[in-house]
Scaffold this motif. Structure first.
Motif, PDB file in Angstrom:
ATOM      1  N   SER A 186       1.686   6.275  -7.144  1.00 42.21           N
ATOM      2  CA  SER A 186       0.386   7.056  -7.677  1.00 42.21           C
ATOM      3  C   SER A 186       0.586   8.646  -7.754  1.00 42.21           C
ATOM      4  O   SER A 186       0.420   9.434  -8.401  1.00 42.21           O
ATOM      5  CB  SER A 186      -0.909   6.621  -6.984  1.00 42.21           C
ATOM      6  N   ILE A 187       1.231   8.891  -6.626  1.00 42.58           N
ATOM      7  CA  ILE A 187       1.675  10.541  -6.675  1.00 42.58           C
ATOM      8  C   ILE A 187       2.810  10.802  -7.647  1.00 42.58           C
ATOM      9  O   ILE A 187       2.627  11.783  -8.122  1.00 42.58           O
ATOM     10  CB  ILE A 187       2.340  10.876  -4.998  1.00 42.58           C
ATOM     11  N   ILE A 188       3.740   9.773  -7.920  1.00 39.69           N
ATOM     12  CA  ILE A 188       4.663  10.181  -8.823  1.00 39.69           C
ATOM     13  C   ILE A 188       4.087  10.132 -10.034  1.00 39.69           C
ATOM     14  O   ILE A 188       4.434  10.882 -11.001  1.00 39.69           O
ATOM     15  CB  ILE A 188       5.874   9.014  -8.704  1.00 39.69           C
ATOM     16  N   GLU A 190       0.868  -1.352   0.076  1.00 35.57           N
ATOM     17  CA  GLU A 190       0.072  -0.110  -0.101  1.00 35.57           C
ATOM     18  C   GLU A 190       0.975   1.297  -0.174  1.00 35.57           C
ATOM     19  O   GLU A 190       0.468   2.120  -0.629  1.00 35.57           O
ATOM     20  CB  GLU A 190      -0.924  -0.146   1.384  1.00 35.57           C
ATOM     21  N   PRO A 191       1.972   1.425   0.893  1.00 36.38           N
ATOM     22  CA  PRO A 191       2.720   2.673   0.739  1.00 36.38           C
ATOM     23  C   PRO A 191       3.232   2.760  -0.731  1.00 36.38           C
ATOM     24  O   PRO A 191       3.536   4.063  -1.074  1.00 36.38           O
ATOM     25  CB  PRO A 191       3.719   2.463   1.979  1.00 36.38           C
ATOM     26  N   ILE A 192       3.861   1.888  -1.045  1.00 38.02           N
ATOM     27  CA  ILE A 192       4.459   1.749  -2.610  1.00 38.02           C
ATOM     28  C   ILE A 192       3.424   2.319  -3.667  1.00 38.02           C
ATOM     29  O   ILE A 192       3.891   3.123  -4.392  1.00 38.02           O
ATOM     30  CB  ILE A 192       5.074   0.506  -2.974  1.00 38.02           C
TER      31      ILE A 192
END
Length: 143
Positions: A93-95, A86-88
């Motif tokens: 998604s932000i990048i 999930e953190p990855i």
């Protein structure tokens, strides 16, 4: 013609004027404070320099290059991985929202630029002195 008010003379101090006595031998003069021979207050110490402040500009660029190359490799490995935590997923998604399809070019660019920062002055890296190796081999470490 307007009438002018007479000015009032300045008020005198209500304290009676008294004699001032000269200081006795060995005493400090009156009205000058405690002592004129006090040492000045100690100067404030400068803040302690951090590890980053001790590095030269060349070494700082080397550290930045290593960090860029490392982050580039981590992103490439994350993109190649078949599963994502999930953190990855959130980071990717932000990048991808910022760079779009450039998410695949960004880590490669970071890796290349980081390696270039590290290897740009490769001829200036001092060689390991050989006399240290010969001196270390002459010691007897056995019993």
């Amino acid at each position: 013609m307007p009438l002018l008010k007479p000015s009032t003379p300045p008020k005198k101090s209500t304290k009676p004027a008294g004699k001032t006595l000269p200081p006795k031998k060995g005493e400090a003069p009156h009205g000058k404070g405690k002592s004129s021979h006090q040492p000045p207050p100690p100067a404030p110490r400068p803040p302690a320099l951090s590890f980053w402040d001790h590095l030269s500009a060349e070494r700082k660029l080397d550290v930045v290059g290593i960090l860029l190359a490392f982050i580039g490799v981590v992103i490439i490995l994350g993109l190649v991985s078949p599963t994502h935590s999930e953190p990855i997923k959130k980071i990717f998604s932000i990048i991808s929202q910022i760079f779009g399809w450039g998410i695949y070019i960004l880590p490669l660019g970071m890796l290349i630029f980081g390696l270039w920062l590290v290897f740009r002055k490769i001829e200036r890296i001092p060689r390991f002195p050989l006399n240290v190796l010969s001196a270390a081999s002459s010691y007897s470490f056995g019993c």
